[in-house]
Design a protein around this motif. Structure first.
Motif, PDB file in Angstrom:
ATOM      1  N   LEU A  56      47.429  47.433  48.004  1.00 40.04           N
ATOM      2  CA  LEU A  56      46.597  46.247  48.186  1.00 40.04           C
ATOM      3  C   LEU A  56      47.454  44.976  48.224  1.00 40.04           C
ATOM      4  O   LEU A  56      47.178  44.055  48.984  1.00 40.04           O
ATOM      5  CB  LEU A  56      45.559  46.168  47.060  1.00 40.04           C
ATOM      6  N   ASN A  57      48.517  44.960  47.414  1.00 40.89           N
ATOM      7  CA  ASN A  57      49.421  43.807  47.427  1.00 40.89           C
ATOM      8  C   ASN A  57      50.042  43.617  48.807  1.00 40.89           C
ATOM      9  O   ASN A  57      50.235  42.492  49.251  1.00 40.89           O
ATOM     10  CB  ASN A  57      50.548  44.004  46.408  1.00 40.89           C
TER      11      ASN A  57
ATOM     12  N   MET B 143      37.169  45.243  46.975  1.00 45.36           N
ATOM     13  CA  MET B 143      38.549  44.963  46.557  1.00 45.36           C
ATOM     14  C   MET B 143      38.824  45.596  45.178  1.00 45.36           C
ATOM     15  O   MET B 143      39.908  46.108  44.934  1.00 45.36           O
ATOM     16  CB  MET B 143      38.801  43.448  46.483  1.00 45.36           C
TER      17      MET B 143
ATOM     18  N   SER C  60      38.823  38.204  37.304  1.00 44.21           N
ATOM     19  CA  SER C  60      37.395  37.954  37.564  1.00 44.21           C
ATOM     20  C   SER C  60      36.541  39.113  37.052  1.00 44.21           C
ATOM     21  O   SER C  60      35.504  38.901  36.420  1.00 44.21           O
ATOM     22  CB  SER C  60      37.146  37.777  39.062  1.00 44.21           C
TER      23      SER C  60
ATOM     24  N   GLY D 162      48.054  41.811  51.540  1.00 43.24           N
ATOM     25  CA  GLY D 162      47.842  40.370  51.398  1.00 43.24           C
ATOM     26  C   GLY D 162      46.903  39.976  50.276  1.00 43.24           C
ATOM     27  O   GLY D 162      46.519  38.814  50.165  1.00 43.24           O
ATOM     28  N   ILE D 163      46.521  40.928  49.457  1.00 48.88           N
ATOM     29  CA  ILE D 163      45.588  40.627  48.363  1.00 48.88           C
ATOM     30  C   ILE D 163      46.363  40.409  47.069  1.00 48.88           C
ATOM     31  O   ILE D 163      47.197  41.235  46.693  1.00 48.88           O
ATOM     32  CB  ILE D 163      44.573  41.782  48.182  1.00 48.88           C
ATOM     33  N   HIS D 164      46.050  39.302  46.398  1.00 49.25           N
ATOM     34  CA  HIS D 164      46.628  39.061  45.079  1.00 49.25           C
ATOM     35  C   HIS D 164      45.684  39.712  44.080  1.00 49.25           C
ATOM     36  O   HIS D 164      44.589  39.186  43.831  1.00 49.25           O
ATOM     37  CB  HIS D 164      46.749  37.558  44.841  1.00 49.25           C
TER      38      HIS D 164
ATOM     39  N   PHE E  66      33.919  41.663  47.227  1.00 53.17           N
ATOM     40  CA  PHE E  66      34.628  41.608  45.947  1.00 53.17           C
ATOM     41  C   PHE E  66      34.686  43.003  45.310  1.00 53.17           C
ATOM     42  O   PHE E  66      35.742  43.457  44.858  1.00 53.17           O
ATOM     43  CB  PHE E  66      33.884  40.624  45.033  1.00 53.17           C
TER      44      PHE E  66
ATOM     45  N   ALA F 103      39.426  49.143  45.708  1.00 53.48           N
ATOM     46  CA  ALA F 103      40.748  49.332  46.322  1.00 53.48           C
ATOM     47  C   ALA F 103      41.845  49.209  45.263  1.00 53.48           C
ATOM     48  O   ALA F 103      42.858  49.909  45.334  1.00 53.48           O
ATOM     49  CB  ALA F 103      40.952  48.305  47.436  1.00 53.48           C
TER      50      ALA F 103
ATOM     51  N   PRO G  66      43.951  37.839  40.297  1.00 53.37           N
ATOM     52  CA  PRO G  66      42.703  37.074  40.187  1.00 53.37           C
ATOM     53  C   PRO G  66      41.467  37.963  40.292  1.00 53.37           C
ATOM     54  O   PRO G  66      40.460  37.691  39.625  1.00 53.37           O
ATOM     55  CB  PRO G  66      42.763  36.105  41.372  1.00 53.37           C
ATOM     56  N   TYR G  67      41.548  38.999  41.099  1.00 52.32           N
ATOM     57  CA  TYR G  67      40.412  39.926  41.192  1.00 52.32           C
ATOM     58  C   TYR G  67      40.191  40.626  39.856  1.00 52.32           C
ATOM     59  O   TYR G  67      39.057  40.755  39.390  1.00 52.32           O
ATOM     60  CB  TYR G  67      40.656  40.969  42.293  1.00 52.32           C
TER      61      TYR G  67
END
Lengths: 272, 392
Positions: B230-231, B219, B243, B234-236, B216, B222, B239-240
């Motif tokens: 990062l998009n 990410m 969080s 494949g990372i959304h 986590f 990153a 939400p990261y």
């Protein structure tokens, strides 16, 4: 009859049956304009499973725009992009990547603050965990299997000597190779490469060609945008030629070499 | 997670814990070893560590984190008034409520990035501050602030003037005099209060370490480095970010709760934009993105706030007593701008110097000094090797 349909009739000599079997990517009548300038007009394109499809064309032909439409960076004004049965149009880049489409950018886009290994592990984790996973107590260092796989991929692109070096300290050519590794680690169904050898020395270019040939043996489908004809004719199974936002020719490398429209619009007097 | 902690990680954690626990002795030589200051160092250390999870890891600069401090304080005081003087429910409820508000504010604010995100968070904090002084006065008690009172005799007495403390009453706990916060009977004022905060600071530091070293955390780094890229991997990212914002808000809520634990009163001034700015200063001063830096920055600022602001012309005359009268008066006159009420000038000056010469904060200074020593050791080793080599 469109250019694409014309080509379908006379391509079966390469082992592909008519009706475009195992079609992975289908670009259907895509149109995109910027402030009245038609960047893409009526673009139809099919990419078959396992093939390496090159898209060539002079500067400003719309190649990168087409790639941007495919990965969700741009939304087409008309038409659709269908990948493996899923419509990509309207999806966000991360959703498209999760479907199995990876992209290597024209200008190196890496995580400059992270090390080479971390740069490759990020997409690897994305492939395994999906677009979001809240795991604040799952140690990055404890990801042994993915770590080893990342090291292997980094080795395959020749960056093993810089495994723990920060990406910011790398040369442009090395960053391009790192980007390639970031794409490869995801084992995508479709890898889109935007000028993967731009800025590389001839030796590195040949090494990249060898690497991409090796990947081809694994059956990964690739779409390559490239200016370097040496790269295009070394790798491509089929080539599409874009000029003025339209596909003016499609076919095998031999067909493209001998197509008078291509010579006129793209190659000019230059010999292929 | 713990199995992947390296020797250096354990050394850092143990070293940090020891330093925090021995602060009452370690800070005696500089006159800072009194509970009130020690508590503030620990509390604002927690606040800064949490803020660093958002700002240091993702690069998203929030100017509204003071809102969560305020929320934490108000919820804690209400917990003291309605439930019990035991701090445990207060702390848990405050952190939970801060998480809820952080999610709501983060959900909206994180639709934008850069300066727009900062402005949105600032707007939310200012909105909270103004609401606390206006329409929410039945809950916040406006300018007077929310305070703990003795248990009321009848339901006719307003909750502002008399508390109920349902749990304490049900357990038959008798109150004598002014109600004092406690942790299962241990009073939370003075040094016990500091140690309660210190233990929570160490736990918070450990959690921040885990986050930094986790998938986590990677990410989040990153995102700071190249969110757009990062998009495409494949990372959304949203939400990261949400969080990280919520975790960071929970840290701030805990800090707010501890302010109420050590001094059971809550006022809206804790939500003012200057309080949000202060944590930014703490983090940058110590070293954004580092684990220890924010705590260091918090300690330095709280020390300066308490000590430099208490200095006056008398102390300056003493400090320059060795100089001739004319020169002494000049120096006292000059430095009096920087002490007492003018201590912010000292802080501003210090901040400017550090940002200009040490953009990575005090931790960068420490790293530079360490590298000088390392280089000296390497040079000496090279010289020793060269002496041992036969001449060619």
């Amino acid at each position: 009859m469109s250019v694409a349909e014309n080509i379908r009739d006379d391509e079966d000599d390469r082992g592909f049956k008519s009706g475009i079997p195992d079609k992975v990517l289908h670009i259907d009548d895509v149109h995109k304009s910027f402030a009245g300038l038609h960047a893409l007009s009526d673009v139809d394109l099919d990419v078959r499973k396992g093939e390496t499809h090159a898209i060539i064309g002079p500067n400003g032909a719309g190649k990168s725009t087409l790639l941007n439409v495919c990965v969700g960076r741009l939304k087409p004004d008309r038409g659709a992009v269908i990948f493996d049965g899923d419509t990509l149009t309207g999806k966000s880049p991360h959703e498209i990547n999760q479907l199995g489409v990876a992209r290597v950018f024209q200008t190196p886009e890496v995580f400059l603050d992270l090390t080479v290994l971390e740069n490759v592990m990020v997409p690897a984790l994305s492939k395994r965990d999906g677009h979001f996973k809240l795991n604040p107590f799952k140690s990055f260092a404890g990801e042994k299997a993915i770590r080893q796989e990342a090291i292997d991929v980094i080795h395959s692109v020749g960056l093993h000597a810089q495994l723990n070096a920060p990406a910011t300290s790398m040369s442009r050519g090395d960053k391009r190779r790192l980007e390639l590794a970031m794409g490869l680690i995801q084992h995508p169904k479709l890898l889109l490469l935007d000028e993967p050898t731009a800025g590389m020395a001839r030796h590195d270019t040949n090494a990249t060609i060898d690497l991409l040939k090796k990947i081809k043996e694994g059956g990964m489908t690739k779409v390559i945008i490239e200016h370097d004809m040496h790269v295009v004719f070394s790798l491509a199974d089929r080539i599409s030629v874009l000029a003025g936002g339209r596909i003016i020719a499609q076919g095998t490398p031999d067909q493209i070499k001998n197509d008078p429209r291509v010579k006129e619009a793209y190659l000019g007097e230059e010999q292929v | 997670m713990l199995s992947t902690f390296t020797r250096n990680d354990w050394l850092l954690l143990i070293g940090f814990a020891i330093i925090i626990l021995v602060l009452p002795w370690a800070l005696q030589p500089i006159g800072a070893a009194y509970p009130d200051l020690l508590q503030k160092i620990a509390i604002f250390g927690i606040f800064a560590i949490g803020f660093n999870i958002l700002f240091g890891l993702t690069g998203y600069l929030s100017f509204g984190h003071a809102a969560f401090i305020g929320i934490g304080s108000y919820v804690s005081v209400w917990s003291f008034k309605l439930l019990t003087m035991n701090v445990l429910p207060a702390v848990i409820l405050s952190v939970g409520m801060a998480a809820v508000f952080a999610f709501l504010i983060g959900y909206v604010s994180l639709r934008r990035s850069g300066i727009y995100f900062s402005i949105l968070t600032l707007a939310f904090a200012q909105m909270s501050y103004n609401l606390a002084y206006s329409v929410l006065t039945p809950i916040t008690n406006g300018e007077t602030g929310l305070q703990v009172r003795a248990i009321r005799d009848s339901a006719a007495v307003s909750l502002r003037d008399g508390d109920v403390r349902l749990i304490d009453q049900a357990m038959g706990i008798q109150e004598i005099g002014v109600p004092i916060t406690n942790f299962f009977g241990m009073k939370m004022s003075g040094y016990p209060g500091f140690y309660f905060c210190a233990v929570l600071l160490i736990i918070c530091f450990f959690i921040a370490m885990c986050i930094t070293k986790s998938n986590f955390g990677m990410m989040l780094k990153a995102i700071k480095s190249n969110q757009n890229r990062l998009n495409y991997t494949g990372i959304h990212t949203r939400p990261y970010l949400i969080s990280a914002f919520v975790i960071s808000g929970m840290y701030a809520g805990l800090a707010g709760s501890l302010l109420a634990v050590t001094d059971p009163i809550a006022g809206a001034e804790r939500m003012q934009w200057t309080a949000s700015g202060e944590v930014v200063l703490m983090t940058i001063l110590g070293g954004a993105g580092t684990l220890v830096g924010p705590v260091l920055g918090a300690g330095l600022i709280k020390y300066a706030e308490q000590k430099v602001s208490s200095w006056n012309e008398g102390i300056l005359h003493q400090a320059f007593s060795g100089l001739p009268d004319g020169l002494q008066n000049f120096f006292v006159e000059f430095f009096s701008f920087f002490v007492g009420e003018g201590w912010h000038l000292t802080l501003g000056f210090l901040f400017m110097v550090i940002v200009i010469f040490l953009p990575g904060g005090l931790m960068e200074g420490a790293r530079r000094i360490a590298s000088i020593f390392r280089k000296q050791r390497t040079d000496k080793a090279d010289e020793a090797n060269a002496v041992g080599q036969p001449a060619e």
